[in-house]
Structure formats: structure tokens, C-alpha cells
Design an enzyme around this catalytic site. Structure first.
Site, short mmCIF file in Angstrom:
data_model
loop_
_atom_site.label_atom_id
_atom_site.label_comp_id
_atom_site.label_asym_id
_atom_site.label_seq_id
_atom_site.Cartn_x
_atom_site.Cartn_y
_atom_site.Cartn_z
N ARG A 57 17.74 22.00 -54.93
CA ARG A 57 19.00 21.41 -54.21
C ARG A 57 18.84 20.30 -53.10
O ARG A 57 19.44 19.35 -53.37
CB ARG A 57 19.67 22.34 -53.62
CG ARG A 57 20.18 23.60 -54.71
CD ARG A 57 21.08 24.57 -54.02
NE ARG A 57 22.47 23.68 -53.76
CZ ARG A 57 22.94 24.27 -52.60
NH1 ARG A 57 22.51 25.49 -52.14
NH2 ARG A 57 24.33 23.50 -52.43
N GLN A 89 32.00 22.21 -45.91
CA GLN A 89 30.99 23.26 -46.39
C GLN A 89 29.92 23.06 -46.92
O GLN A 89 29.07 23.83 -47.53
CB GLN A 89 31.97 24.20 -46.98
CG GLN A 89 33.19 24.78 -46.40
CD GLN A 89 34.17 25.65 -47.46
OE1 GLN A 89 34.08 26.68 -47.73
NE2 GLN A 89 34.76 24.76 -48.09
N VAL A 91 26.11 21.01 -47.94
CA VAL A 91 24.97 20.99 -47.27
C VAL A 91 24.15 19.67 -47.80
O VAL A 91 23.10 19.18 -47.43
CB VAL A 91 24.21 22.27 -47.44
CG1 VAL A 91 24.91 23.53 -46.80
CG2 VAL A 91 23.99 22.39 -48.89
N HIS A 106 28.31 24.98 -42.63
CA HIS A 106 27.33 25.90 -43.44
C HIS A 106 26.08 25.43 -43.27
O HIS A 106 25.08 25.77 -44.24
CB HIS A 106 27.78 25.84 -44.96
CG HIS A 106 28.94 26.84 -45.11
ND1 HIS A 106 29.73 26.80 -46.34
CD2 HIS A 106 29.65 27.62 -44.24
CE1 HIS A 106 30.75 27.83 -46.02
NE2 HIS A 106 30.57 28.14 -44.77
N CYS A 114 14.06 27.54 -37.43
CA CYS A 114 13.15 28.88 -37.17
C CYS A 114 13.89 30.11 -36.66
O CYS A 114 14.55 30.19 -35.90
CB CYS A 114 12.20 28.58 -35.81
SG CYS A 114 11.19 29.80 -35.18
N CYS A 133 6.91 26.59 -37.28
CA CYS A 133 8.12 26.12 -36.44
C CYS A 133 7.18 25.19 -35.48
O CYS A 133 6.14 25.37 -34.92
CB CYS A 133 8.71 27.27 -35.57
SG CYS A 133 9.55 26.67 -34.29
N LEU A 199 40.85 19.51 -58.35
CA LEU A 199 41.06 19.41 -59.68
C LEU A 199 42.05 20.38 -60.48
O LEU A 199 42.58 19.95 -61.22
CB LEU A 199 39.61 19.52 -60.38
CG LEU A 199 39.43 19.17 -61.60
CD1 LEU A 199 39.55 17.52 -61.73
CD2 LEU A 199 37.67 19.51 -62.02
N1 APR Z 1 37.35 16.78 -57.80
C1 APR Z 1 38.09 17.94 -57.08
N2 APR Z 1 37.80 19.31 -57.00
C2 APR Z 1 36.90 19.42 -57.95
C3 APR Z 1 36.23 18.73 -58.86
C4 APR Z 1 36.34 17.31 -58.77
N3 APR Z 1 35.72 16.68 -59.29
N4 APR Z 1 35.37 19.44 -59.45
C5 APR Z 1 35.51 20.69 -58.96
N5 APR Z 1 36.66 20.77 -57.95
C6 APR Z 1 36.99 21.83 -57.34
C7 APR Z 1 37.08 23.00 -58.10
O1 APR Z 1 38.42 23.27 -58.77
C8 APR Z 1 36.94 24.18 -57.07
O2 APR Z 1 38.35 24.68 -56.68
O3 APR Z 1 35.99 22.37 -56.36
C9 APR Z 1 36.15 23.93 -56.07
C10 APR Z 1 34.79 24.19 -56.02
O4 APR Z 1 34.63 25.41 -55.72
P1 APR Z 1 33.36 26.33 -55.23
O5 APR Z 1 32.30 26.24 -56.32
O6 APR Z 1 33.87 27.70 -54.93
O7 APR Z 1 32.90 25.63 -53.99
P2 APR Z 1 33.39 25.81 -52.53
O8 APR Z 1 34.63 26.09 -52.20
O9 APR Z 1 32.77 24.41 -51.76
O10 APR Z 1 32.40 27.19 -51.98
C11 APR Z 1 32.42 27.36 -50.53
O11 APR Z 1 30.81 29.00 -51.00
O12 APR Z 1 28.85 29.79 -52.07
C12 APR Z 1 29.24 29.22 -50.89
O13 APR Z 1 28.41 28.42 -48.88
C13 APR Z 1 28.80 28.18 -50.32
O14 APR Z 1 29.90 26.14 -49.13
C14 APR Z 1 30.04 27.10 -50.34
C15 APR Z 1 31.23 28.09 -50.09
#
Ligand code: APR
Length: 229
Positions: A57, A89, A91, A106, A114, A133, A199
Site C-alpha cells: 500500500r 481517515q 493514510v 488513522h 515504535c 527504532c 458515489l
Molecule cells: N467518489 C466518491 N465516493 C466514492 C467513490 C468515488 N469515486 N468511490 C467509492 N466511494 C465511496 C463508497 O460509496 C463508500 O461509501 O467511498 C466509500 C468507501 O468506503 P470504505 O471502503 O468503507 O472506506 P472508509 O469509509 O474510508 O473506511 C473507513 O475503515 O477499514 C477502515 O481504517 C480503515 O480508514 C478506514 C475506515
């Protein structure tokens, strides 16, 4: 009217920069088990596996470029006459690459932590088990990422911003992970207007007064242009 805007971002804002989200179809959590790669227990069990996951990543994020949504938020932060606080959120560092500053609740792929003494330092591109570290020399380096079961960073500062903001916007986050999923309520209780840009509808869409549905690279620049008009 100027005022304070708090913007929460999630993986969706970086999707069009080529970085996969977590919970969309084929997302990271469909390919990897959360308990293996995103918990302190998983790291204790198999640090090599966890490092491989974050090394991949980190390399992807280092190659990714900010998209029009990151750039529009940077413009908003620069040109809005009030204050714009971006809480992410994510990284991946793409807000900073676009010229914005963000609070990283996050953690960050570009940082190492460390677990013995709490020291942080810029992560090498690839980390391996037993990473030393530079401060205490324990072989206790880990990715500086907040895993499930750990406390997100900067929560007091974020709570202060939510209690004093006039507008709260949530961009590209599924609303499935707390505490971030609860920020809309905190801001609304404090009297802020609330808007979700995504989206599609999220788990917590009903908590927002206003919605913009579409890809972040389209709806975020439109929304920013309206605010700055
Ligand atoms: N434009 C706008 N929104 C989008 C797009 C796009 N091109 N593509 C996807 N999405 C939206 C999806 O509809 C969904 O609601 O982004 C969101 C992604 O959701 P997640 O995959 O759950 O990501 P996130 O909400 O950032 O996750 C939160 O969960 O796994 C942990 O620590 C990790 O920070 C992360 C946290």
C-alpha cells in the site's frame, strides 16, 4: 458567510487516484482479512504478513497522484475566508500532495511507530519484522497505522473542531467505522449544517441534511466552486 468548515474524508476520495477502497466490491477487505492485517493481534501473530500488506500500500500511495477532489479541497482551504479543517481517515498522503494540511486520525503510511517507546519516524519504503527504532533501538518498528481496537489519533482536537464548526462535510466514507461515523451527529448537535458527498448512499446518509451524489472528482470541485462563489 465565512465560518469554520470541517471536512471528513474517507477512501472514496482517493478511489479515482487508483487506490482501492475497503468495502466497495473487490475492495481491500474482500481480499484480506481485517483480523490478519489490521489488528495488533494480527501483527503479533505474523508481522511479516502485515508488513507485506502495508509495504504494497505504501508503494501504491507513493506512486498515486491527487485527483480533482483533493485539489478542490486544497483550494477551499487556501481561499475560504474562514477556517477549513480537513480530518482524514486516509493514510495515503494525497491531501498533502495536493497542497492541503489534514489531521490524520488513522495514521499515515509514510510514518513508522515504535511500539516500545512510542517514537515516530519517516517510514522506509519497505518495512520488515524487527525494524529498529532510531530512538530506543528496540526492534519494535511497526506501521504508524491505527488498527481495529486501537484509539484513533487527535480525538480531542477533532472534538473541539466539531463543536465549533458551522458546516460539516463528509466525503467518500461508508460511515461504517466509529468514531468517524459519529462525527456528523456531533457537528449537528453543535448546530452545524451537514452535507454528504458520496458515489452512493452510505450507512449514515440519513443523518445529513444535504447530499451530493456522484464521483468525488466531479461533485467535490462543484461544491467547492459554489462555496467560493
Ligand atoms: N467518489 C466518491 N465516493 C466514492 C467513490 C468515488 N469515486 N468511490 C467509492 N466511494 C465511496 C463508497 O460509496 C463508500 O461509501 O467511498 C466509500 C468507501 O468506503 P470504505 O471502503 O468503507 O472506506 P472508509 O469509509 O474510508 O473506511 C473507513 O475503515 O477499514 C477502515 O481504517 C480503515 O480508514 C478506514 C475506515
Amino acid at each position: 458567510m465565512a465560518g469554520k468548515i470541517v471536512v471528513l474524508t474517507g477512501a472514496g476520495i482517493s478511489a479515482e487516484s487508483g487506490l482501492g477502497t475497503f468495502r466497495d466490491e473487490g475492495g481491500l477487505w474482500a481480499q484480506h482479512r481485517i483480523e490478519d492485517v489490521a489488528t495488533p493481534e494480527g501483527f503479533a501473530r505474523d508481522p511479516a504478513l502485515v508488513h507485506r500488506f502495508y509495504n504494497a500500500r505504501r508503494i501504491q500511495a507513493a506512486e498515486a497522484l491527487p485527483n480533482a477532489a483533493h485539489e478542490a479541497l486544497a483550494r477551499l482551504q487556501r481561499d475560504w475566508p474562514g477556517e477549513v479543517v480537513i480530518v482524514t481517515q486516509n493514510v495515503d498522503g494525497l491531501h498533502e500532495k495536493a497542497g492541503a494540511t489534514a489531521i490524520h486520525m488513522h495514521g499515515e503510511l509514510s510514518s513508522a511507530l515504535c511500539y516500545r517507546c512510542g517514537h515516530r519516524w519517516p517510514s522506509p519504503p519497505e518495512m520488515a519484522p524487527g525494524e529498529p527504532c532510531p530512538a530506543c533501538h528496540a526492534r519494535a518498528g511497526r506501521p504508524d497505522i491505527v488498527w481495529f481496537g486501537e484509539m484513533p489519533y487527535h480525538m480531542d482536537e477533532i472534538a473541539d473542531h466539531l463543536q465549533t464548526c458551522d458546516l460539516f462535510a463528509s466525503i467518500g466514507t461508508s460511515g461504517q467505522v466509529y468514531p468517524a461515523a459519529g462525527f456528523v451527529q456531533e457537528a449537528a448537535y453543535a448546530g452545524a449544517r451537514t452535507i454528504e458527498l458520496n458515489l452512493s448512499d452510505s450507512e449514515i446518509s440519513r443523518a445529513f441534511e444535504d447530499h451530493r451524489v456522484g464521483p468525488a472528482s466531479r461533485v467535490v470541485p462543484q461544491w467547492v466552486a459554489e462555496l467560493l462563489a
